[in-house]
Design a protein around this motif. Sequence first.
Motif, short mmCIF file in Angstrom:
data_model
loop_
_atom_site.label_atom_id
_atom_site.label_comp_id
_atom_site.label_asym_id
_atom_site.label_seq_id
_atom_site.Cartn_x
_atom_site.Cartn_y
_atom_site.Cartn_z
N PRO A 73 0.84 -1.20 0.00
CA PRO A 73 0.00 0.00 0.00
C PRO A 73 0.88 1.25 0.00
CG PRO A 73 0.10 -0.93 2.21
CD PRO A 73 0.93 -1.82 1.33
N LEU A 74 0.87 1.98 -1.09
CA LEU A 74 1.73 3.16 -1.21
C LEU A 74 1.16 4.34 -0.43
CD1 LEU A 74 2.54 2.95 -5.02
CD2 LEU A 74 3.83 2.00 -3.10
N ASN A 75 -0.16 4.42 -0.36
CA ASN A 75 -0.77 5.56 0.32
C ASN A 75 -2.19 5.19 0.73
OD1 ASN A 75 -1.13 8.24 1.25
ND2 ASN A 75 -2.23 8.72 -0.64
N ILE A 76 -2.51 5.36 2.01
CA ILE A 76 -3.86 5.12 2.51
C ILE A 76 -4.38 6.42 3.09
CG2 ILE A 76 -5.29 3.79 4.11
CD1 ILE A 76 -3.22 1.61 4.11
N THR A 77 -5.55 6.83 2.64
CA THR A 77 -6.13 8.08 3.16
C THR A 77 -6.53 7.91 4.62
OG1 THR A 77 -8.33 7.43 2.45
CG2 THR A 77 -7.03 8.71 0.89
N THR A 78 -6.51 9.02 5.34
CA THR A 78 -6.88 9.00 6.76
C THR A 78 -8.06 9.93 7.01
OG1 THR A 78 -5.23 10.72 7.18
CG2 THR A 78 -4.55 8.44 7.52
N GLN A 79 -9.02 9.91 6.09
CA GLN A 79 -10.20 10.73 6.24
C GLN A 79 -11.06 10.21 7.40
OE1 GLN A 79 -12.33 11.26 2.58
NE2 GLN A 79 -10.48 11.10 1.35
#
Length: 541
Positions: A483-489
Amino acid sequence: MEFWNAPSRRKCGQWSLVIIVVAIGLSSLQAVDAGLGEWRLVTKNAGISAMHAAVAPVLGTVVLLHQTKTGPSNITFPDGRCRNITYDLLLKTVCYVHSVILDPTSEVVRPIMVMTDTQGSSGQFLGEGSLSQTGGDLEGKKRTSNLSTKCYTTVAQRRYCDWVEGGNGTDLLEQRWYFTNQLLPDGRQIIVGGRQTYTLENYPHTLHRQLYIFANRDSILYDYNQNVVVRKFDKIPDNPRNYPSGSSSVMLPLVYNDNFKKVEILVCGGAATGSVGKNEGQMECSTSLMETMPMPRCMGDMVILPNLNVMLINGVKRDYQGWKSGSETILNPVLYNPRKVAGNRFTVLNPTQTPRVYHSTANLLTDGSIMVAGSNTHQYRSFQSMKSNVDFPTELSVKAFMPPYAENKPNSGGRPVIISVNATNVKYRATIESSTGPSPPSPFSPPPMRTVSNPDSFVFTMTSSFWSSHLFSFGQRVVTLNPLNITTQPESRMENGRWVNARTVQLRIPSHYTVLPRTYYMLWVVKNGNPSSSCAWIRIR
């Protein structure tokens, strides 16, 4: 855990290999953990007893086959057509169905024609998604067949949509019965051995890579381009594991964290000792480990789950494979968690009421459950009640078992939902983006427990769809994605039928086809141990 013939600890090469063998004594039975896993009936009568099974890409239907020489099945073609082939050694004309397409959610079955006997054959899903079947019994030992992706539907077709037997130039070079088949990185199949056949061949026929091969108690690393044995590994202890001993094996998940370098082979069960073993090592060294299962298991199947655990299912406690040769059925699946410490890796789950012995299958469905089908310990079909402890009736029913996963544990948050994937046909080194959300609330059950705001943990996995037959899952493979980038919304939710603040992740596809051979895979989002409620199909090109 017991080590045997372990090499001295030293720095190893680039790739690692682990073989784990799990041993069992009859006195080591454990109590069943109540409430672990749930069984459901898929259909009381699939028409045939499934000797082979494979979950079709995209649609998620299941292809079932049985041999053609065991007498009438329980289903015929709606239009009354029959199979007529002059070269059949036993039956020139057969008017019963021996292969079907099953929808595991609606119970709908569509019969399809198969021409030659597929007993002891194998198969793989090819790169474009079609199903290739190779070898078999009697006149089928050198035959090949293919089932098009257009034929995976259960909807009645205007034109026949059946298995297509290969023509000139598509026969195997050698007769193959009870052999091994593996999908190669370049999209071909490598076919190894068989009864009284000691050769291997590629299919389709075209002749740097290496293949791990295990038989009885021995295993080797074989370079199939150079046709040389690179190395021989230490023998595993106890009895031989091949037919009729009836053990099963899987390659544990390949993970991106170590760049897919560590390879672990898990071998479970078998006659007499019913041991399980794990071999781990590298090109220059290997380690073999012994563990103890909670019960003996012969003729069991092994399925790797989306959350990286392994399910052991089906089988018997005593005796061996063959016609009327196994006794004391095992009704309890067992979960193996390779990430726990030795001695705590096995959990006994809820039992079924239906024995699954010789000629049974087990496949991972698109909702994360395991479908079990088949069971026929007779040379011909027999639907009579048991007359002895080995005389199990031919089984036509199909069931599915939903593993417990972690959805009922505090703070797990339930099973996530894959909302979208921006690409379903991807190349190596590509990046795909997936959006996920929590499970929608059900009016019939309480919401998933969530009492503290600990950060969620995620694992993203791709699982292959394999050919299940005779305890083995040809082509089974599980790989984790980076996973290169996971949003933290803020927590995603549904408002007025639309997702708000859906969590997104960018996933890197591995760079080499030795990790993911070209074919279709199920993509899963695993949140706090819970896989998504369904998968997304991804084709690697």
